[in-house]
Write an enzyme that holds these catalytic residues in place. Structure first.
Site, short mmCIF file in Angstrom:
data_model
loop_
_atom_site.label_atom_id
_atom_site.label_comp_id
_atom_site.label_asym_id
_atom_site.label_seq_id
_atom_site.Cartn_x
_atom_site.Cartn_y
_atom_site.Cartn_z
N ASP A 139 -0.48 -0.86 14.79
CA ASP A 139 -0.12 0.52 15.17
C ASP A 139 -1.01 1.57 14.49
O ASP A 139 -1.39 2.57 15.10
CB ASP A 139 1.34 0.83 14.82
CG ASP A 139 2.33 -0.11 15.50
OD1 ASP A 139 1.91 -0.85 16.41
OD2 ASP A 139 3.51 -0.09 15.12
N LYS A 150 9.07 0.90 10.29
CA LYS A 150 9.65 0.67 11.62
C LYS A 150 10.77 -0.35 11.66
O LYS A 150 11.44 -0.48 12.68
CB LYS A 150 8.56 0.36 12.64
CG LYS A 150 7.87 -0.96 12.53
CD LYS A 150 6.84 -1.05 13.66
CE LYS A 150 6.01 -2.28 13.58
NZ LYS A 150 5.04 -2.39 14.65
N HIS A 163 -6.17 -18.00 9.48
CA HIS A 163 -5.81 -18.85 8.34
C HIS A 163 -5.79 -20.29 8.83
O HIS A 163 -5.21 -20.59 9.87
CB HIS A 163 -4.44 -18.46 7.78
CG HIS A 163 -4.19 -18.99 6.42
ND1 HIS A 163 -4.03 -20.34 6.17
CD2 HIS A 163 -4.07 -18.38 5.21
CE1 HIS A 163 -3.83 -20.52 4.87
NE2 HIS A 163 -3.86 -19.34 4.26
N ARG A 185 -12.80 -12.03 4.45
CA ARG A 185 -12.10 -11.69 3.21
C ARG A 185 -11.94 -12.91 2.30
O ARG A 185 -11.56 -14.00 2.75
CB ARG A 185 -10.71 -11.15 3.54
CG ARG A 185 -9.85 -10.86 2.33
CD ARG A 185 -8.48 -10.39 2.77
NE ARG A 185 -7.78 -11.44 3.48
CZ ARG A 185 -6.73 -12.09 3.00
NH1 ARG A 185 -6.25 -11.81 1.80
NH2 ARG A 185 -6.15 -13.02 3.71
N ARG A 200 -12.53 -19.70 4.07
CA ARG A 200 -11.56 -19.80 5.16
C ARG A 200 -12.17 -19.87 6.55
O ARG A 200 -11.68 -20.60 7.42
CB ARG A 200 -10.68 -18.56 5.09
CG ARG A 200 -9.26 -18.88 5.22
CD ARG A 200 -8.45 -17.67 4.91
NE ARG A 200 -7.72 -17.88 3.67
CZ ARG A 200 -6.84 -17.01 3.21
NH1 ARG A 200 -6.62 -15.88 3.85
NH2 ARG A 200 -6.20 -17.25 2.09
N HIS A 239 -4.55 -14.19 11.05
CA HIS A 239 -3.92 -13.94 9.75
C HIS A 239 -4.20 -12.55 9.20
O HIS A 239 -3.29 -11.88 8.71
CB HIS A 239 -4.44 -15.00 8.78
CG HIS A 239 -3.87 -14.92 7.39
ND1 HIS A 239 -2.52 -15.07 7.14
CD2 HIS A 239 -4.45 -14.73 6.18
CE1 HIS A 239 -2.30 -14.98 5.84
NE2 HIS A 239 -3.46 -14.74 5.24
N ALA A 265 0.84 -1.20 0.00
CA ALA A 265 0.00 0.00 0.00
C ALA A 265 0.87 1.25 0.00
O ALA A 265 0.71 2.15 -0.85
CB ALA A 265 -0.93 0.00 1.21
P1 FAD Z 1 2.11 -4.41 5.17
O1 FAD Z 1 2.61 -5.08 3.97
O2 FAD Z 1 1.96 -5.24 6.39
O3 FAD Z 1 3.09 -3.21 5.48
C1 FAD Z 1 2.96 -2.49 6.69
C2 FAD Z 1 4.16 -1.59 6.81
O4 FAD Z 1 3.96 -0.66 7.87
C3 FAD Z 1 5.45 -2.31 7.15
O5 FAD Z 1 6.47 -1.72 6.42
C4 FAD Z 1 5.64 -2.03 8.65
O6 FAD Z 1 6.96 -2.09 9.09
C5 FAD Z 1 5.10 -0.62 8.71
N1 FAD Z 1 4.66 -0.19 10.03
C6 FAD Z 1 3.72 -0.73 10.83
N2 FAD Z 1 3.58 0.00 11.96
C7 FAD Z 1 4.45 1.04 11.86
C8 FAD Z 1 4.79 2.13 12.70
N3 FAD Z 1 4.22 2.31 13.89
N4 FAD Z 1 5.74 2.99 12.28
C9 FAD Z 1 6.37 2.82 11.07
N5 FAD Z 1 6.08 1.80 10.26
C10 FAD Z 1 5.14 0.92 10.63
N6 FAD Z 1 -2.87 -11.36 0.83
C11 FAD Z 1 -3.15 -11.62 -0.47
O7 FAD Z 1 -3.91 -10.89 -1.10
N7 FAD Z 1 -2.58 -12.71 -1.06
C12 FAD Z 1 -1.73 -13.55 -0.42
O8 FAD Z 1 -1.22 -14.49 -1.00
C13 FAD Z 1 -1.44 -13.29 0.94
N8 FAD Z 1 -0.62 -14.11 1.63
C14 FAD Z 1 -0.27 -13.76 2.91
C15 FAD Z 1 0.65 -14.54 3.58
C16 FAD Z 1 1.08 -14.18 4.84
C17 FAD Z 1 2.08 -15.02 5.57
C18 FAD Z 1 0.56 -13.01 5.45
C19 FAD Z 1 1.02 -12.60 6.81
C20 FAD Z 1 -0.38 -12.25 4.79
C21 FAD Z 1 -0.80 -12.61 3.52
N9 FAD Z 1 -1.73 -11.84 2.82
C22 FAD Z 1 -2.02 -12.15 1.52
C23 FAD Z 1 -2.21 -10.58 3.36
C24 FAD Z 1 -1.40 -9.45 2.73
O9 FAD Z 1 -0.05 -9.83 2.65
C25 FAD Z 1 -1.50 -8.17 3.51
O10 FAD Z 1 -2.83 -7.87 3.82
C26 FAD Z 1 -0.92 -7.00 2.70
O11 FAD Z 1 0.37 -7.33 2.28
C27 FAD Z 1 -0.93 -5.76 3.54
O12 FAD Z 1 -0.21 -4.77 2.87
P2 FAD Z 1 -0.05 -3.36 3.54
O13 FAD Z 1 0.80 -2.56 2.65
O14 FAD Z 1 -1.37 -2.86 3.94
O15 FAD Z 1 0.73 -3.68 4.92
C1 SIN Z 2 -2.41 -17.96 1.26
O1 SIN Z 2 -1.52 -18.00 0.41
O2 SIN Z 2 -3.01 -18.94 1.70
C2 SIN Z 2 -2.78 -16.63 1.80
C3 SIN Z 2 -3.64 -15.94 0.84
C4 SIN Z 2 -4.33 -14.79 1.50
O3 SIN Z 2 -4.25 -14.60 2.70
O4 SIN Z 2 -4.98 -14.05 0.77
#
Ligand code: FAD
Ligand code: SIN
Length: 530
Positions: free
Chosen positions: A220, A33, A241, A383, A287, A348, A14
């Site tokens: 956070d 962070k 999950h 989701r 799920r 998850h 994002a």
């Molecule tokens: P994130 O990618 O979590 O990034 C958050 C950022 O904020 C990080 O850089 C962190 O360090 C920073 N941050 C947090 N708090 C602070 C603070 N106080 N100060 C400064 N920085 C901070 N979704 C799918 O659609 N497909 C998948 O295959 C999938 N597989 C997944 C597998 C795993 C193991 C996990 C954990 C999740 C998975 N998801 C999947 C969910 C998906 O990865 C996340 O919902 C998505 O990546 C979130 O993106 P984001 O940019 O919102 O947050």
């Molecule tokens: C997974 O690969 O099973 C995670 C996919 C998701 O959380 O969207």
């Protein structure tokens, strides 16, 4: 004070996508962070859902999303995100992202996208890079960011609190004007100021004892936004999950649902399949259903885990499609081509979050939220797999369009006032409270809930919050203390939302109200600091 045009908190999909879009218009700071790649995004396995094949349609993707969401999705939001997905995917590919392909027909030399399948999807529509999709997306975005002179990344900076005009005592509607952030290396708290702040801080898996999430996921962003007066919504819908590796030495390792999409089946320790008792789609059911079924099977048999069996698939296929999972399991002594994998459900994904529209706007001017931290209405009560990366990339684009060009901006912001005390003994209390919150959330606010357990959790969290508040004002802030304060706040919000919803719907399963209540069919839970 560090002045910028755009302030971005978080460097997952994002934050980075938004940064790339606004960089041509002004100076951008990304505060993150840990190191820049450390994020939930980096660990995503299964992939990103989008309509790219002739056998698929927007209508089907919308329908699958609405069905998974159990009546609580906002359909216009779902349509927008689904329909804008393919254009954002094309941009990712242009940036250098390489999704897995396959030769069709075999031997023809013609490569098309290899589309995976996951629970709740009626078609193959998951674009992926083997089983390390997130790592590939993160590195493609970071490579593009590195070429942008307008973007500065502040690694190891911890965003503590949003600065709003209301907090500064100014009259009129509140506006976000920046953030206080702890430089973890120097221990100093610095002030960042900007007319636009994007929360892209991800989810809150670490609020629970067992989670697939990395350590950064401490909620956070939700906690900061709530403290700043933004509306937070639907926090009761925490997605568990079904298949996290069960091994005493493995921390948070996910076994992707895409494995079940390729035929792996869930079995009890006695070796029998059990999902047929719970859903016609069996191991590929949505799920929430699968996680509850495993929980019920574990409680029924007293087992600590169940098994995920893919041994009937050719070893070469498994190693080629799931190389990271294969190698990781092997390191723990499990050869998934020859034996089933022990798995358990784990926290998850946070379906709720800071309330926004599909353009990432919150109810505080100047404050936007995108990605897992936000609640747009896409996911509803549950989701659909792989819809989160999609939501993040589409909404980041829309938010970047919405913010437009930076306006002239001047804000008089006082420097951070810190407590003075620094007592090493007290750190024991911080780590004890961390453990207590995560365990009580797992035991009392997990996959299956009751009102009595929720009320018990609420009381304990309130006590812990009081204790943490005392510390917070007396002591020099550390990232451990800040995260503790945030997980306590978020745990309190999850419990408050769960208590407010007198029904079972999607991920909120409460034995005192085992059925959905039609009166709650379109009602979100909304919380705002009084
Ligand atoms: P994130 O990618 O979590 O990034 C958050 C950022 O904020 C990080 O850089 C962190 O360090 C920073 N941050 C947090 N708090 C602070 C603070 N106080 N100060 C400064 N920085 C901070 N979704 C799918 O659609 N497909 C998948 O295959 C999938 N597989 C997944 C597998 C795993 C193991 C996990 C954990 C999740 C998975 N998801 C999947 C969910 C998906 O990865 C996340 O919902 C998505 O990546 C979130 O993106 P984001 O940019 O919102 O947050
Ligand atoms: C997974 O690969 O099973 C995670 C996919 C998701 O959380 O969207």
């Amino acid at each position: 004070m560090k002045p910028f045009d755009f302030l971005i908190l978080g460097s997952g999909i994002a934050g980075l996508s938004f940064a790339l879009k606004v960089a041509p218009r002004g100076r951008v700071a990304i505060i993150t962070k840990k190191n820049r790649a450390e994020s939930n995004t980096n660990y995503a396995q299964g992939g990103i859902a989008a309509v790219t094949s002739k056998e698929d349609s927007f209508e089907l993707h919308v329908r699958d999303t609405l069905e998974a969401g159990a009546g609580l999705c906002q359909e216009p939001v779902v349509r927008t995100i689904v329909e804008e997905g393919p254009a954002r995917i094309a941009e990712l590919i242009e940036l250098g992202m390489k999704f897995s392909g396959r030769e069709v027909p075999e031997g023809s030399g013609e490569i098309e996208l290899d589309l995976g399948r996951e629970g709740g999807h009626s078609r193959r529509r998951i674009l992926h890079a083997k089983d390390v999709t997130g790592r590939e997306i993160e590195s493609a975005l970071l490579a593009a960011i590195a070429a942008q002179p307008n973007i500065e990344i502040f690694e190891n900076y911890f965003a503590i609190d949003l600065i709003t005009t209301q907090k500064l005592g100014q009259a009129g509607p509140s506006r976000c004007v920046g953030v206080y952030a702890l430089d973890k290396k120097s221990g100093r708290v610095e002030t960042f100021a900007a007319p636009v702040t994007l929360l892209a801080t991800g989810g809150c898996g670490k609020v629970y004892l067992y989670t697939t999430n990395p350590d950064i996921a401490t909620g956070d962003g939700v906690a900061m936004a709530y403290r700043a007066g933004a509306t937070v919504s639907n926090m009761e819908f925490i997605q568990f999950h079904p298949t996290c590796l069960y091994h005493p030495k493995a921390k948070s390792f996910l076994i992707t649902e895409a494995m079940r999409g390729e035929g792996a089946v869930l079995k009890s320790l006695a070796g029998g399949e059990f999902m047929d008792k719970f859903h016609p789609l069996q191991s590929l059911a949505p799920r929430d259903v699968v996680a509850r079924a495993i929980d019920s099977e574990m409680k029924r048999t007293g087992a600590d885990y169940v098994l995920l069996d893919a041994t009937h698939r050719p070893a070469r296929f498994l190693i080629e499609h799931f190389p990271n999972i294969y190698e990781t399991c092997l390191r723990y002594g499990i050869d998934l081509t020859k034996e089933p994998i022990p798995v358990v459900p784990a926290a998850h994904y946070q379906c709720g979050g800071v309330r926004t529209n599909v353009d990432g706007e919150t109810d505080i001017a100047g404050l936007y939220a995108v990605g897992e931290v936000a609640c747009t209405g896409l996911h509803g009560a549950n989701r659909l797999a792989s819809n989160s990366l999609l939501e993040a990339i589409v909404c980041a684009h829309r938010a970047a369009q919405k913010v437009g060009a930076p306006a002239p901006f001047a804000a008089a912001i006082p420097a951070w006032q810190s407590g003075k005390a620094n007592n090493a003994d007290e750190m024991v209390v911080v780590s004890h409270n961390w453990d207590e919150i995560r365990r009580l959330m797992w035991d009392y606010v997990g996959i299956v809930r009751t009102n009595k357990r929720l009320q018990r959790a609420q009381k304990r969290i309130a006590n812990l919050q009081e204790e943490i508040q005392e510390y917070y004002w007396d002591f020099i802030v550390t990232s451990d203390l800040l995260e503790l304060r945030n997980i306590a706040t978020v745990a309190g919000l999850i419990v408050a939302c769960a208590l407010e919803r007198p029904e079972s719907r999607g991920l909120n399963y409460n034995l005192d109200f085992p059925n959905p209540d039609p009166a709650w069919g379109q009602r979100d839970t909304l919380l705002r600091k009084g």
